[in-house]
Design an enzyme around this catalytic site. Structure first.
Site, short mmCIF file in Angstrom:
data_model
loop_
_atom_site.label_atom_id
_atom_site.label_comp_id
_atom_site.label_asym_id
_atom_site.label_seq_id
_atom_site.Cartn_x
_atom_site.Cartn_y
_atom_site.Cartn_z
N ASP A 46 -15.82 -5.66 2.04
CA ASP A 46 -15.83 -5.90 0.87
C ASP A 46 -17.04 -4.61 0.17
O ASP A 46 -16.65 -3.78 -1.06
CB ASP A 46 -16.46 -6.28 -0.49
CG ASP A 46 -15.08 -7.80 -0.28
OD1 ASP A 46 -14.54 -7.90 0.73
OD2 ASP A 46 -15.49 -8.99 -0.73
N LYS A 101 -13.45 0.29 1.98
CA LYS A 101 -12.72 0.78 2.59
C LYS A 101 -11.35 0.96 1.87
O LYS A 101 -11.05 2.13 2.68
CB LYS A 101 -12.69 -0.33 4.00
CG LYS A 101 -13.95 -0.85 4.49
CD LYS A 101 -13.99 -1.73 5.57
CE LYS A 101 -13.58 -3.50 4.84
NZ LYS A 101 -14.21 -4.09 4.13
N GLY A 152 -8.83 -7.95 2.08
CA GLY A 152 -9.07 -7.49 0.70
C GLY A 152 -8.85 -6.21 0.22
O GLY A 152 -10.36 -6.11 0.36
N HIS A 153 -7.95 -5.49 0.54
CA HIS A 153 -8.34 -3.89 0.46
C HIS A 153 -7.79 -3.10 -0.62
O HIS A 153 -6.78 -2.47 -0.93
CB HIS A 153 -7.95 -2.62 1.48
CG HIS A 153 -8.76 -3.50 3.14
ND1 HIS A 153 -8.64 -2.76 3.79
CD2 HIS A 153 -9.77 -4.62 3.30
CE1 HIS A 153 -9.97 -3.21 5.26
NE2 HIS A 153 -9.84 -4.13 4.52
N GLN A 196 -13.02 -6.26 7.23
CA GLN A 196 -14.54 -7.39 7.05
C GLN A 196 -15.63 -5.96 6.87
O GLN A 196 -15.59 -4.64 6.87
CB GLN A 196 -14.25 -8.74 8.11
CG GLN A 196 -13.77 -9.54 7.65
CD GLN A 196 -12.12 -9.11 8.50
OE1 GLN A 196 -11.75 -8.73 9.40
NE2 GLN A 196 -11.50 -9.32 7.27
P1 GDP Z 1 -12.87 -3.35 0.47
O1 GDP Z 1 -12.16 -4.71 1.34
O2 GDP Z 1 -13.99 -2.81 1.79
O3 GDP Z 1 -11.84 -2.56 0.76
O4 GDP Z 1 -13.53 -3.74 -1.00
P2 GDP Z 1 -12.88 -4.35 -1.93
O5 GDP Z 1 -11.99 -3.92 -2.51
O6 GDP Z 1 -12.32 -6.21 -1.55
O7 GDP Z 1 -13.99 -4.02 -2.88
C1 GDP Z 1 -14.30 -3.24 -3.48
C2 GDP Z 1 -13.99 -3.11 -4.82
O8 GDP Z 1 -14.78 -1.86 -5.29
C3 GDP Z 1 -12.36 -3.19 -5.32
O9 GDP Z 1 -12.54 -3.60 -6.44
C4 GDP Z 1 -12.60 -1.12 -6.01
O10 GDP Z 1 -11.79 -0.77 -6.90
C5 GDP Z 1 -14.03 -0.98 -6.16
N1 GDP Z 1 -14.71 -0.06 -5.39
C6 GDP Z 1 -14.54 0.83 -4.84
N2 GDP Z 1 -15.26 2.27 -4.69
C7 GDP Z 1 -16.09 2.00 -6.21
C8 GDP Z 1 -17.83 2.57 -6.88
O11 GDP Z 1 -18.05 3.81 -6.12
N3 GDP Z 1 -17.78 2.20 -7.60
C9 GDP Z 1 -17.11 1.37 -8.79
N4 GDP Z 1 -17.41 0.59 -10.06
N5 GDP Z 1 -16.01 0.19 -8.00
C10 GDP Z 1 -15.97 1.26 -6.53
P1 IMO Z 2 -12.21 -6.97 3.63
O1 IMO Z 2 -12.06 -6.87 4.73
C1 IMO Z 2 -15.62 -9.97 2.53
C2 IMO Z 2 -16.04 -13.87 5.47
C3 IMO Z 2 -14.96 -14.79 4.22
C4 IMO Z 2 -16.48 -15.97 4.86
C5 IMO Z 2 -15.59 -15.64 6.84
C6 IMO Z 2 -14.95 -16.06 7.33
O2 IMO Z 2 -11.86 -6.84 2.19
O3 IMO Z 2 -13.66 -6.57 3.60
P2 IMO Z 2 -12.42 -16.02 7.86
O4 IMO Z 2 -10.95 -15.75 6.66
O5 IMO Z 2 -12.81 -15.03 7.86
O6 IMO Z 2 -12.33 -17.12 8.58
O7 IMO Z 2 -13.58 -16.61 6.90
O8 IMO Z 2 -16.35 -14.25 6.15
N1 IMO Z 2 -14.99 -12.15 5.16
C7 IMO Z 2 -14.76 -11.45 4.49
N2 IMO Z 2 -16.03 -11.27 2.89
N3 IMO Z 2 -14.79 -9.43 3.07
C8 IMO Z 2 -13.72 -9.38 3.75
O9 IMO Z 2 -12.67 -8.69 4.21
C9 IMO Z 2 -13.99 -10.91 4.03
N4 IMO Z 2 -13.19 -11.94 5.29
C10 IMO Z 2 -13.67 -12.44 6.11
O10 IMO Z 2 -15.37 -15.12 3.22
O11 IMO Z 2 -17.47 -16.24 4.56
MG MG Z 3 -12.92 -6.59 0.65
#
Ligand code: GDP
Ligand code: IMO
Ligand code: MG
Length: 424
Positions: free
Chosen positions: A16, A19, A43-44, A225
């Site tokens: 998270d 990416k 979840g991207h 991840q």
């Molecule tokens: P990922 O899994 O690495 O793609 O990240 P996620 O989408 O799960 O979580 C990142 C969250 O931070 C999302 O809700 C993005 O919209 C938000 N986000 C990304 N970059 C920034 C930033 O620079 N500032 C803020 N405030 N939010 C951001």
């Molecule tokens: P993105 O790509 C954050 C965590 C789960 C759990 C562990 C194992 O959005 O960054 P799994 O379902 O893979 O067996 O879960 O890894 N986890 C993540 N945490 N971002 C993710 O993906 C994750 N994918 C798995 O919360 O602790």
């Molecule tokens: Mg994510």
């Protein structure tokens, strides 16, 4: 022969990091975006034109014109989740049949894999991993156990037979748990989704990627991840079941190590983690709540509140080393705007000893040693040039660059595509 190289975007913390946003921002410089591991546990989030979108299996280059998106062999696919996602994307941008190809070697998540994930987690009780319950662990277990079903099998005449055999095996395993389940409805959806999936090209993606590379096509590999969730080097057993590090790009796409070019390591200006496991800098106070609320730190896949804490330099340096990071990308700096003091862990203490390298147990019993920085107390989200950043923020960045030995190439100051400062 000159070895043409691809670039990599991956997370340096517990996932998270942002990416999805970064891949979306960088995609105009690439012709192919390829996911190399993970599955619907990811979840991207992408934010543009006032809309936001969460991708789980589809690469984050899908919304840019002229980009081919590849789901690599290292990814595990739940056809139901994938087809739902495709449906939502197509509602927004029209058909993507030509823009997405899928490796024949990618493994399928069966309905019973999800049940096994849930049964195993329930049986673990207090020591549960906090899995996303998408069936990730059991599917990768069947892959290494040489029992799995692959995308290429969908086109074989024996698909139903092989599906039934694996399902039967899973029923046997599930019988060992005190766990009630009913897959009837999901199985119907699953079979329908498998049929729908056939409109996409199932390819030998390793050949596709290597040939494209040799022709000089710019390619970006997208990780899921984060490094500290890596099956080998993460905070085991509280990890996911794939190699999230740069090494995973080679096995997850079928490219040689000599083909890896720039490695863009993404990190948040603080830390979050979702699910169980060690988190040395975790905060349980008002500062932690503030990070969660301002940063909207709730899971993009499960909606779970994310655990929050200060930036951990011990863990970050470990991730930079293991990935061979060439450039850093710093996310969510704007979330720290209002803090008077910002802390960074520079070492750990455990039983009277000071640790400066990331320990085997992920720092389960350590106390962080913090360095404090004065906050910049200025909104960063409207700034688009490095020169305009407040001096206190620049100092925070310089410290991270000195400690990691890597330059920060991009600074993200908001969720939107546009809220991005590219330095070079
Ligand atoms: P990922 O899994 O690495 O793609 O990240 P996620 O989408 O799960 O979580 C990142 C969250 O931070 C999302 O809700 C993005 O919209 C938000 N986000 C990304 N970059 C920034 C930033 O620079 N500032 C803020 N405030 N939010 C951001
Ligand atoms: P993105 O790509 C954050 C965590 C789960 C759990 C562990 C194992 O959005 O960054 P799994 O379902 O893979 O067996 O879960 O890894 N986890 C993540 N945490 N971002 C993710 O993906 C994750 N994918 C798995 O919360 O602790
Ligand atoms: Mg994510």
């Amino acid at each position: 022969m000159e070895q043409k190289k691809l670039d990599v975007v991956l997370g340096l913390q517990w996932g998270d990091e942002g990416k999805g946003k970064v891949v979306d921002v960088l995609t105009p410089s690439y012709k192919i975006v390829a996911r190399f591991q993970g599955g619907p546990n990811a979840g991207h989030s992408l934010v543009f034109d006032g809309d936001s979108f969460v991708l789980h299996t589809v690469p984050s280059g899908i919304f840019r014109d002229g980009t081919q998106n590849v789901i690599g062999n290292g990814v595990v696919i739940d056809p139901v989740v994938l087809m739902e996602e495709i449906g939502a994307i197509e509602k927004m941008v029209g058909p993507i049949t030509e823009k997405l190809v899928i490796s024949k070697r990618a493994h399928l998540i069966l309905p019973t894999h999800r049940m096994l994930d849930a049964a195993s987690e329930a049986a673990k009780g207090k020591s549960k991993i906090g899995s996303t319950l998408k069936g990730i662990g059991p599917t990768y277990m069947d892959k290494t156990g040489r029992n799995g079903l692959r995308v290429g099998d969908i086109l074989s005449g024996e698909f139903q037979e092989r599906y039934d055999a694996l399902k039967k095996k899973h029923f046997g395993l599930l019988a060992q748990y005190d766990f009630k389940y009913d897959i009837t409805e999901y199985e119907k959806q699953w079979m329908a989704a498998v049929e729908e999936l056939k409109r996409f090209a199932f390819i030998d993606s390793e050949v596709f990627v290597n040939e494209a590379l040799q022709q000089g096509t710019p390619i970006l590999a997208e990780g899921a991840q984060g490094s500290l969730l890596d099956i080998d080097f993460g905070t085991y057993p509280f990890v996911t079941s794939s190699n999230t590090l740069t090494a995973g790009v080679c096995t997850g796409l079928g490219i040689a190590p000599s083909r890896v070019g720039n490695v863009y390591g993404i990190f948040k200006a603080y830390c979050t983690r979702v699910g169980s496991g060690p988190f040395p800098t975790e905060l349980f106070d008002e500062d932690g709540d503030k990070l969660r609320e301002i940063g909207h730190e709730y899971g993009a896949t499960t909606g779970r509140p994310r655990r929050t804490g200060w930036l951990d330099m011990v863990a970050l340096k470990y991730a930079v080393m293991m990935n061979g990071v060439t450039d850093l990308i710093m996310m969510k700096s704007d979330v720290l705007d209002g803090f008077d003091t910002i802390k960074v862990a520079v070492a750990y203490e455990e039983k009277g000893k000071t640790l400066t390298s990331f320990p085997y147990d992920g720092g389960a019993n350590v106390t962080p040693v913090y360095k404090e920085f004065p906050g910049w107390k200025t909104p960063l989200s409207g700034l688009r040039r490095y020169e305009d950043f407040p001096e206190a923020f620049k100092e925070y960045m310089r410290f991270i660059e000195r400690e990691t030995g890597c330059r920060i190439k991009i600074v993200s100051v908001g969720p939107d595509r546009g809220a991005t400062v590219v330095r070079y």
